[in-house]
Design an enzyme around this catalytic site. Structure first.
Site, mmCIF file in Angstrom:
data_model
loop_
_atom_site.group_PDB
_atom_site.id
_atom_site.type_symbol
_atom_site.label_atom_id
_atom_site.label_comp_id
_atom_site.label_asym_id
_atom_site.label_seq_id
_atom_site.Cartn_x
_atom_site.Cartn_y
_atom_site.Cartn_z
ATOM 1 N N GLN A 191 0.902 -1.148 0.051
ATOM 2 C CA GLN A 191 -0.088 -0.008 0.083
ATOM 3 C C GLN A 191 0.700 1.162 0.056
ATOM 4 O O GLN A 191 0.337 2.131 -0.368
ATOM 5 C CB GLN A 191 -1.004 -0.086 1.254
ATOM 6 C CG GLN A 191 -1.856 -1.086 1.252
ATOM 7 C CD GLN A 191 -3.230 -0.868 0.161
ATOM 8 O OE1 GLN A 191 -3.209 0.127 -0.386
ATOM 9 N NE2 GLN A 191 -3.727 -1.976 -0.126
ATOM 10 N N THR A 247 6.419 -20.079 -15.530
ATOM 11 C CA THR A 247 6.681 -19.165 -16.698
ATOM 12 C C THR A 247 6.197 -17.681 -16.465
ATOM 13 O O THR A 247 4.983 -17.574 -16.070
ATOM 14 C CB THR A 247 5.974 -19.928 -17.821
ATOM 15 O OG1 THR A 247 6.550 -21.114 -18.217
ATOM 16 C CG2 THR A 247 6.299 -18.950 -19.143
ATOM 17 N N CYS A 329 -10.220 -8.800 1.346
ATOM 18 C CA CYS A 329 -10.054 -10.241 1.708
ATOM 19 C C CYS A 329 -10.904 -10.622 3.005
ATOM 20 O O CYS A 329 -11.493 -11.687 3.022
ATOM 21 C CB CYS A 329 -8.418 -10.398 2.231
ATOM 22 S SG CYS A 329 -7.490 -10.207 0.952
#
Length: 386
Positions: A191, A247, A329
């Site tokens: 943040q 990847t 969350c």
């Protein structure tokens, strides 16, 4: 109760976005930079042919841009799938190398779940943990840090800018205490990146994320100081310097790099804009109480409460404005805010709290409209429950 929805020309519903701590709007320049790497330049950056080499070169340019935006301290930056992976890697990878006699982690009660839950898991693996309380302003007492960070401590973890209340911890001082005791200092700077200075000189490991700074979701980074060693979290091809397997997406890396370039270019104008929006917000919401320190905070995060307000109902009924009651969350899990609880707020006070986040693309006129709607609907709730 009436539902408030803003109508754009043609009847299209417009939402005023005030949830910048959850995610930020993608910068137009970022979308343009990513597009070729999604549509035509699709080579695997770990392949030896021309398409692969071009993708790998673009990733290195992006890496340099993110490192430059972080600071000029010598270290290596690894791309990850996001800040959650970066924090897990930092803590688990560092903990795996802790010697006997230093198997203790010290962190704060207001840390993000990706840190607290990882520390909780490490506690099941024989690591001693110490979670320090904060004051009602959200700040940790540095004397308490000095008391708890001793010769048995291997890792200290502290967030720079809190994602729920915007409070800026004294991370430089915490880092110096940790490193003077021989412990590693891990800083969650997600943040704070591009918003407040990151005390890189006093950090050993730092996590950042692209989608908090107008970049794409699905990519973050872990920076570690030169000479700091941690074990890998992901095993496989060892694509990131032998330390992180998987990847890489050239599009996501390029997007993060462009977002970082814009951060550096627009740092001062972004800061001035946020300061103006903060001052306007405070002036318009005199009946609300600020959660956390007013002085030591990033001013693009306005976490407030008002007695008699039901924040969940307010968010649900005010569809014209996108804002939250705290961490995305925690909101998704239905868990009460551990951050507001750590400040000493009662359950009722936490349920009457809202978080308003604004930044680069928030128009002042939109903010005024949103605050007017929020305040008026909150007053109606208060009257109803009186």
């Amino acid at each position: 109760m009436a539902r408030h929805v803003r109508e754009a020309p043609g009847g299209v519903t417009q939402t005023i976005y005030l949830d910048y701590q959850a995610t930020t709007p993608l910068a137009p320049e970022v979308g343009a930079a990513m597009r070729p790497w999604i549509e035509t330049n699709f080579g695997n950056p770990h392949s030896p042919h021309r398409l692969g080499r071009e993708a790998a070169a673009a990733i290195e340019v992006a890496r340099d841009r993110v490192k430059s935006a972080l600071g000029e301290v010598e270290g290596r930056l690894y791309f990850t799938s996001g800040a959650t992976e970066a924090a897990n890697w930092a803590l688990k990878g560092a903990a795996a190398r802790l010697p006997d006699g230093r198997r203790k982690i010290v962190t704060l009660a207001t840390e993000h779940a990706c840190v607290l839950d990882t520390v909780g898991w490490l506690a099941t693996q024989g690591i001693e943990t110490e979670i320090l309380p904060v004051g009602d302003d959200g700040l940790v007492d540095l004397d308490l840090v000095r008391e708890q960070v001793r010769e048995d401590t291997g890792i200290v973890a502290a967030m720079l800018v809190n994602n729920e209340i915007g409070v800026v911890q004294p991370a430089a001082e915490i880092g110096r205490i940790a490193r003077e005791s021989g412990a590693l200092f891990f800083c969650d700077a997600v943040q704070g990146f591009g918003r407040v200075p990151i005390p890189l000189d006093d950090c050993d490991i730092v996590a950042v994320s692209a989608h908090k700074v107008h970049g794409p979701k699905g990519i973050g980074a872990l920076w570690k100081r030169e000479g700091v060693e941690i074990d890998p979290l992901l095993h496989g091809g060892g694509q990131e310097g032998g330390q992180r397997s998987g990847t890489l997406s050239p599009a996501l890396c390029v997007g993060f790099g462009e977002a970082a370039r814009l951060l550096a270019e627009r740092r001062e104008s972004d800061r001035t804009h946020v300061e103006r929006l903060w001052n306007r917000s405070i002036a318009m919401l005199p009946g609300w109480t600020l959660n956390g320190s007013a002085e030591h905070r990033y001013r693009g995060n306005l976490n407030l409460r008002r007695e008699g307000v039901d924040s969940a109902r307010l968010i649900s009924e005010l569809r014209a404005v996108a804002f939250s009651a705290g961490s995305a969350c925690a909101s998704g899990s239905g868990r009460p805010s551990h951050v507001l609880a750590a400040l000493g707020l009662t359950g009722a006070e936490a349920r009457s709290s809202i978080r308003l986040g604004f930044g680069r693309y928030t128009a002042e006129e939109e903010l005024i409209d949103a605050l007017t709607l929020i305040d008026s609907l909150a007053l109606l709730q208060i009257v109803e429950t009186a």
